[in-house]
Write a protein that holds these residues in place. Sequence first.
Motif, PDB file in Angstrom:
ATOM      1  N   HIS A 136      -4.407   0.081 -16.915  1.00 27.28           N
ATOM      2  CA  HIS A 136      -3.370   1.217 -16.313  1.00 27.28           C
ATOM      3  C   HIS A 136      -2.478   1.555 -17.421  1.00 27.28           C
ATOM      4  N   ARG A 137      -2.765   1.128 -18.597  1.00 25.35           N
ATOM      5  CA  ARG A 137      -2.045   1.511 -19.841  1.00 25.35           C
ATOM      6  C   ARG A 137      -0.502   0.971 -19.984  1.00 25.35           C
TER       7      ARG A 137
ATOM      8  N   LYS B 216       0.562 -19.474 -11.107  1.00 28.14           N
ATOM      9  CA  LYS B 216       1.678 -18.110 -10.846  1.00 28.14           C
ATOM     10  C   LYS B 216       1.913 -17.576 -12.419  1.00 28.14           C
ATOM     11  N   LEU B 217       1.245 -16.427 -12.585  1.00 27.22           N
ATOM     12  CA  LEU B 217       1.721 -15.656 -13.588  1.00 27.22           C
ATOM     13  C   LEU B 217       2.612 -14.873 -13.685  1.00 27.22           C
ATOM     14  N   VAL B 218       3.864 -14.996 -14.347  1.00 26.56           N
ATOM     15  CA  VAL B 218       4.886 -14.071 -14.436  1.00 26.56           C
ATOM     16  C   VAL B 218       5.105 -13.228 -15.660  1.00 26.56           C
ATOM     17  N   TYR B 219       5.009 -11.894 -15.416  1.00 22.55           N
ATOM     18  CA  TYR B 219       5.009 -10.865 -16.391  1.00 22.55           C
ATOM     19  C   TYR B 219       6.329 -10.086 -16.561  1.00 22.55           C
ATOM     20  N   ARG B 220       6.793  -9.801 -17.561  1.00 18.50           N
ATOM     21  CA  ARG B 220       7.413  -8.522 -17.903  1.00 18.50           C
ATOM     22  C   ARG B 220       6.645  -7.522 -18.393  1.00 18.50           C
ATOM     23  N   VAL B 221       6.810  -6.346 -17.833  1.00 19.94           N
ATOM     24  CA  VAL B 221       6.037  -5.087 -18.123  1.00 19.94           C
ATOM     25  C   VAL B 221       6.733  -4.017 -18.255  1.00 19.94           C
ATOM     26  N   GLN B 222       6.267  -3.072 -19.254  1.00 25.87           N
ATOM     27  CA  GLN B 222       6.938  -1.884 -19.522  1.00 25.87           C
ATOM     28  C   GLN B 222       6.427  -0.667 -18.587  1.00 25.87           C
ATOM     29  N   ALA B 223       6.958  -0.282 -17.365  1.00 23.54           N
ATOM     30  CA  ALA B 223       6.193   0.459 -16.591  1.00 23.54           C
ATOM     31  C   ALA B 223       7.407   0.919 -15.493  1.00 23.54           C
ATOM     32  N   LYS B 224       7.162   2.286 -15.039  1.00 20.37           N
ATOM     33  CA  LYS B 224       7.934   2.764 -14.258  1.00 20.37           C
ATOM     34  C   LYS B 224       7.567   2.599 -12.724  1.00 20.37           C
ATOM     35  N   ASP B 225       6.324   2.774 -12.620  1.00 18.29           N
ATOM     36  CA  ASP B 225       5.585   2.717 -11.257  1.00 18.29           C
ATOM     37  C   ASP B 225       4.502   1.673 -11.321  1.00 18.29           C
TER      38      ASP B 225
ATOM     39  N   GLU C 112       5.631  -2.785  -1.093  1.00 15.22           N
ATOM     40  CA  GLU C 112       5.137  -1.551  -1.485  1.00 15.22           C
ATOM     41  C   GLU C 112       6.128  -0.353  -1.345  1.00 15.22           C
ATOM     42  N   PRO C 113       7.048  -0.318  -0.381  1.00 17.05           N
ATOM     43  CA  PRO C 113       8.052   0.873  -0.093  1.00 17.05           C
ATOM     44  C   PRO C 113       8.802   0.934  -1.101  1.00 17.05           C
ATOM     45  N   ARG C 114       8.993  -0.192  -2.165  1.00 15.22           N
ATOM     46  CA  ARG C 114       9.793   0.090  -3.421  1.00 15.22           C
ATOM     47  C   ARG C 114       9.304   1.026  -4.261  1.00 15.22           C
ATOM     48  N   PHE C 115       8.001   1.441  -4.072  1.00 16.80           N
ATOM     49  CA  PHE C 115       7.640   2.351  -5.144  1.00 16.80           C
ATOM     50  C   PHE C 115       7.359   3.772  -4.398  1.00 16.80           C
ATOM     51  N   ARG C 116       7.678   3.957  -3.153  1.00 20.04           N
ATOM     52  CA  ARG C 116       7.430   5.140  -2.171  1.00 20.04           C
ATOM     53  C   ARG C 116       8.057   6.384  -3.186  1.00 20.04           C
ATOM     54  N   GLU C 117       7.259   7.350  -3.323  1.00 20.12           N
ATOM     55  CA  GLU C 117       7.823   8.505  -4.201  1.00 20.12           C
ATOM     56  C   GLU C 117       8.711   9.303  -2.998  1.00 20.12           C
ATOM     57  N   LYS C 118       9.736  10.024  -3.677  1.00 12.83           N
ATOM     58  CA  LYS C 118      10.604  10.665  -2.769  1.00 12.83           C
ATOM     59  C   LYS C 118       9.886  12.134  -2.326  1.00 12.83           C
ATOM     60  N   GLY C 119       9.889  11.982  -1.028  1.00 12.64           N
ATOM     61  CA  GLY C 119       9.503  13.436  -0.470  1.00 12.64           C
ATOM     62  C   GLY C 119      10.267  14.720  -0.490  1.00 12.64           C
ATOM     63  N   PRO C 120       9.729  15.519   0.086  1.00 17.51           N
ATOM     64  CA  PRO C 120      10.717  16.877   0.046  1.00 17.51           C
ATOM     65  C   PRO C 120      11.901  16.698   0.935  1.00 17.51           C
TER      66      PRO C 120
END
Length: 218
Positions: free
Chosen positions: A160-161, A179-188, A209-217
């Motif tokens: 996912h680059r 348990k694998l705990v990551y810190r990653v550079q990502a917005k989504d 998953e609603p944490r990443f829900r895109e804003k609608g119109p």
Amino acid sequence: MLVEQIMHRAVHTLPPELPIREAIQLAREHRVRHLPVVEDGRLIGLVSDQDLRAASLSELGPSEVWERSSQPVSTIMARRVISIHPLDFVEDAARLLYENRIGCLPVLRGNELVGILTETDILYRLVEIFGVHRPSQHFEVEVEDKIGILARVSRIFGDHRINIHSVLVERGDDPRQLKLVYRVQAKDLRGVVKSMKAAGYRVVWPHKEPRFREKGPR
């Protein structure tokens, strides 16, 4: 990482005959909490800010405080000092601090005092290791403990680059799981979450998953 890579090399030291009040002034002036006591180039003790505060108790009268603070630091210093070598590993230093419940470790090469390592230094290093000092997100996934699992899970971020700043491996209550705990550079992280679940891994965080829900119109 070695102790010599993060230790303080400029160490403020005290001679054993120095009056306590002068040690207090030195600690305040340089804003240090631990002062090694050195005699003839050899470490013989350690004075902490707690030792110095105890030597100037507020319930004493002015004359008593003056008398107490005129005593040499050798009367209040800790004589049993736990030290470490500059080529020891930082994780071993952290274990010594934790097991002995102390705030610093003088760093000795032979009998020579070459530095000092404090709990604050260790804490700051952990912040750097975990990558939380840089913009990043937290990601946890629970997996089966088997050979190559870390590489397979980490590869999903690469697909996912997404750049990985750090990863911590924890063992849970079930010895068969990690348990694998990551810190990653990502917005989504929605794509990563979907891929992790498709691969059969249990995503612990983010757990909604609603944490990443895109804003609608509007």
